[in-house]
Design a protein around this motif. Structure first.
Motif, short mmCIF file in Angstrom:
data_model
loop_
_atom_site.label_atom_id
_atom_site.label_comp_id
_atom_site.label_asym_id
_atom_site.label_seq_id
_atom_site.Cartn_x
_atom_site.Cartn_y
_atom_site.Cartn_z
N ALA A 1 81.84 -69.37 -40.54
CA ALA A 1 82.06 -70.68 -41.15
C ALA A 1 81.55 -70.71 -42.60
O ALA A 1 82.19 -71.31 -43.48
N ILE A 2 80.43 -70.08 -42.85
CA ILE A 2 79.87 -70.03 -44.21
C ILE A 2 80.84 -69.34 -45.15
O ILE A 2 81.14 -69.82 -46.25
N VAL A 3 81.36 -68.20 -44.74
CA VAL A 3 82.27 -67.43 -45.59
C VAL A 3 83.60 -68.15 -45.75
O VAL A 3 84.19 -68.17 -46.84
N ALA A 4 84.08 -68.79 -44.70
CA ALA A 4 85.33 -69.55 -44.80
C ALA A 4 85.18 -70.70 -45.80
O ALA A 4 86.10 -70.98 -46.57
N GLY A 5 84.04 -71.34 -45.79
CA GLY A 5 83.79 -72.42 -46.74
C GLY A 5 83.78 -71.92 -48.17
O GLY A 5 84.30 -72.58 -49.09
N ALA A 6 83.18 -70.75 -48.39
CA ALA A 6 83.17 -70.17 -49.73
C ALA A 6 84.59 -69.84 -50.18
O ALA A 6 84.95 -70.07 -51.34
N ARG A 7 85.39 -69.32 -49.27
CA ARG A 7 86.79 -68.98 -49.61
C ARG A 7 87.54 -70.20 -50.13
O ARG A 7 88.33 -70.11 -51.08
N GLU A 8 87.30 -71.34 -49.52
CA GLU A 8 87.99 -72.56 -49.94
C GLU A 8 87.61 -72.96 -51.37
O GLU A 8 88.42 -73.55 -52.09
N ARG A 9 86.41 -72.64 -51.80
CA ARG A 9 85.97 -72.99 -53.15
C ARG A 9 86.57 -72.08 -54.21
O ARG A 9 86.59 -72.42 -55.39
N GLY A 10 86.96 -70.88 -53.82
CA GLY A 10 87.62 -69.98 -54.76
C GLY A 10 86.68 -69.13 -55.58
O GLY A 10 87.01 -68.01 -55.97
N GLY A 11 85.50 -69.62 -55.88
CA GLY A 11 84.53 -68.88 -56.67
C GLY A 11 83.26 -69.68 -56.81
O GLY A 11 83.23 -70.88 -56.51
N GLY A 12 82.20 -69.02 -57.26
CA GLY A 12 80.95 -69.74 -57.42
C GLY A 12 79.76 -68.81 -57.41
O GLY A 12 79.87 -67.62 -57.70
N ASP A 13 78.61 -69.37 -57.03
CA ASP A 13 77.36 -68.62 -56.98
C ASP A 13 77.17 -68.09 -55.56
O ASP A 13 76.95 -68.87 -54.63
N PHE A 14 77.24 -66.79 -55.41
CA PHE A 14 77.12 -66.16 -54.10
C PHE A 14 75.78 -66.51 -53.44
O PHE A 14 75.71 -66.65 -52.21
N VAL A 15 74.72 -66.65 -54.23
CA VAL A 15 73.39 -66.90 -53.66
C VAL A 15 73.37 -68.21 -52.89
O VAL A 15 72.96 -68.26 -51.73
N THR A 16 73.82 -69.29 -53.55
CA THR A 16 73.76 -70.59 -52.90
C THR A 16 74.91 -70.81 -51.93
O THR A 16 74.76 -71.51 -50.92
N ASP A 17 76.09 -70.22 -52.22
CA ASP A 17 77.25 -70.44 -51.35
C ASP A 17 77.16 -69.66 -50.05
O ASP A 17 77.60 -70.15 -49.00
N ILE A 18 76.63 -68.45 -50.10
CA ILE A 18 76.68 -67.57 -48.92
C ILE A 18 75.30 -67.03 -48.54
O ILE A 18 74.87 -67.17 -47.39
N ALA A 19 74.59 -66.39 -49.48
CA ALA A 19 73.39 -65.62 -49.12
C ALA A 19 72.30 -66.48 -48.51
O ALA A 19 71.59 -66.04 -47.59
N CYS A 20 72.12 -67.69 -49.01
CA CYS A 20 70.99 -68.49 -48.53
C CYS A 20 71.28 -69.16 -47.19
O CYS A 20 70.34 -69.51 -46.46
N GLU A 21 72.55 -69.34 -46.86
CA GLU A 21 72.88 -70.22 -45.74
C GLU A 21 72.52 -69.64 -44.37
O GLU A 21 71.93 -70.33 -43.54
N LEU A 22 72.91 -68.40 -44.11
CA LEU A 22 72.68 -67.87 -42.76
C LEU A 22 71.19 -67.72 -42.44
O LEU A 22 70.78 -68.08 -41.32
N PRO A 23 70.34 -67.22 -43.34
CA PRO A 23 68.91 -67.17 -43.02
C PRO A 23 68.32 -68.54 -42.71
O PRO A 23 67.51 -68.68 -41.78
N LEU A 24 68.73 -69.57 -43.45
CA LEU A 24 68.25 -70.91 -43.16
C LEU A 24 68.72 -71.39 -41.80
O LEU A 24 67.94 -71.96 -41.02
N GLN A 25 69.98 -71.15 -41.50
CA GLN A 25 70.50 -71.60 -40.23
C GLN A 25 69.91 -70.80 -39.07
O GLN A 25 69.73 -71.33 -37.97
#
Length: 414
Positions: free
Chosen positions: A136-160
């Motif tokens: 779900a995290i990666v699918a959400g990033a795909r919808e945005r098209g681009g951005g900051d990998f740290v806040t969009d993807i890297a931080c999310e799974l460890p927090l969850q």
């Protein structure tokens, strides 16, 4: 004594060094010429009664210190190595309540309790949920098209993962992210965070966790919090001990894994042949190589409890010893081609999870699982992910952190 090949005044805990790079050439020099080297600090580090510390650079020596807690104490001056910080001694001493800064037998007692939450069975029970969350995290990033990998993807799974592990509502994960950032970013002026702000964030996180523990004591549930705190008189944690455990998780289980994922993505994007290999074969050795390569915790420290000798150096009682894992993980005596990023590396006896002994990382299996799941999801959904700029590094005296990594979330290479 000064190393003639190093600049006068060079300090391996200088956060301005790590804002630009990990000093791998300097580590290599010391491994060859002076593997246990005295790093003088002209002004000392506030709270420490010394004028420097020993830099331990070889893999074997870092392991030796790590496995001899009776000689090299984590509690005397805590495990966090500092650069000219103005921290009152009583604040340093208060950090001994955190398991990271304990020595046996107190450390042994607390670790035996909290490791219940990190058993193979406990980690396996999280896998299905974390796999769904990674997708779900990666699918959400795909919808945005681009951005900051740290806040969009890297931080999310460890927090969850932390939220899933200890029963924190998913809606509160942003608060944990904010608190943990403030606790570790005090060296970085861009983030406008002072040691006082960091201390306040730590207090808020501890209070949050203590309230969670109190609620579970009052009304136990089928979760790890209840297992750790519901029966304090039967060998479980008190509410305050649980609070400090969550504080440790917020850094050891969040910041470090987030930075490993960020460094791993950057390594893949700058070593495209490794990304193609990963996409095709998904080697089981990948997560361990990412942790070796990233070494999110550059260093911890110990304090000698007696006069001793290490790597040919005579260390006096009371002197601090810096364990530089980033150097140990590039030791050519242990690793073939250590400066190559090789996801098929096997064996891989890196020290990215610590050098063994009582403080070996309790969450190693969980961290490796998170790294594996998030990169599988990226390879499945965003195989053509592209680098859009160099990473912006965290200014820190002991963490190898990435603040920002701009990417384009390209689904394919078409």
């Amino acid at each position: 004594m000064p190393c003639p090949a190093l600049p006068d005044g060079f300090d391996f805990t200088d956060p301005d060094v790590y804002r630009h790079r990990v000093p791998l050439p300097e580590f290599a020099l010391l491994r060859r010429t002076d593997p246990v080297w005295w790093n003088a600090q002209r002004h000392g580090a506030a709270g420490f009664d010394d004028d420097g510390y020993w830099v331990v650079t070889r893999h074997a020596d870092v392991k030796e210190v790590s496995t001899r807690p009776e000689v090299f104490s984590a509690a005397r001056n805590t495990s966090i190595i500092r650069f000219h910080e103005h921290i009152p001694r009583d604040q340093i001493d208060a950090q001994r309540l955190i398991m990271l800064n304990m020595d046996p037998p107190e450390h042994t007692r607390v670790r035996q309790i909290v490791q219940r939450g990190f058993s193979p069975r406990s980690i396996r029970a999280l896998e299905a949920a974390l796999r769904r969350r990674a997708a779900a995290i990666v699918a959400g990033a795909r919808e945005r098209g681009g951005g900051d990998f740290v806040t969009d993807i890297a931080c999310e799974l460890p927090l969850q993962a932390i939220a899933e592990l200890i029963g924190v509502p998913q809606a509160d994960r942003a608060r944990i992210f904010d608190w943990s950032n403030k606790m570790i970013a005090y060296d970085d002026p861009e983030l406008a965070i002072t040691p006082e702000v960091g201390s306040h964030a730590a207090a808020e996180l501890i209070a949050y966790a203590m309230n969670l523990a109190a609620a579970r004591k009052e009304c136990p549930a089928r979760d790890i919090v209840s297992r750790l705190v519901a029966a304090e008189d039967e060998g479980n944690l008190g509410s305050d001990e649980f609070g400090f455990f969550v504080l440790l998780l917020a850094v050891a289980g969040n910041e470090t894994t987030r930075n490993a994922i960020s460094h791993g993505m950057h390594a893949f994007l700058t070593h495209p042949e490794q990304w193609e290999l990963y996409r095709r074969e998904r080697p089981a050795t990948t997560a361990e190589e990412i942790v070796r390569w990233a070494t999110p915790v550059v260093s911890f420290q110990r304090t000698a409890t007696c006069d001793t000798e290490l790597g040919g150096a005579r260390i006096a009682a009371g002197q601090r010893v810096g364990l530089f894992y980033a150097s140990a993980n590039h030791d050519p005596e242990v690793f073939d081609r250590p400066d190559d990023f090789d996801i098929t590396r096997d064996p891989n006896p890196h020290l990215g999870f610590g050098g063994g002994g009582p403080h070996f990382c309790l969450g190693r299996s969980l961290a490796a699982l998170e790294i594996d799941l998030i990169f599988q999801a990226i390879a499945d959904t965003l195989p053509g992910i592209e680098l859009m700029g160099e990473p912006r590094r965290l200014r820190s005296s002991w963490l190898n952190g990435i603040k920002e990594l701009r990417v384009r979330y390209t689904p394919s290479r078409d």
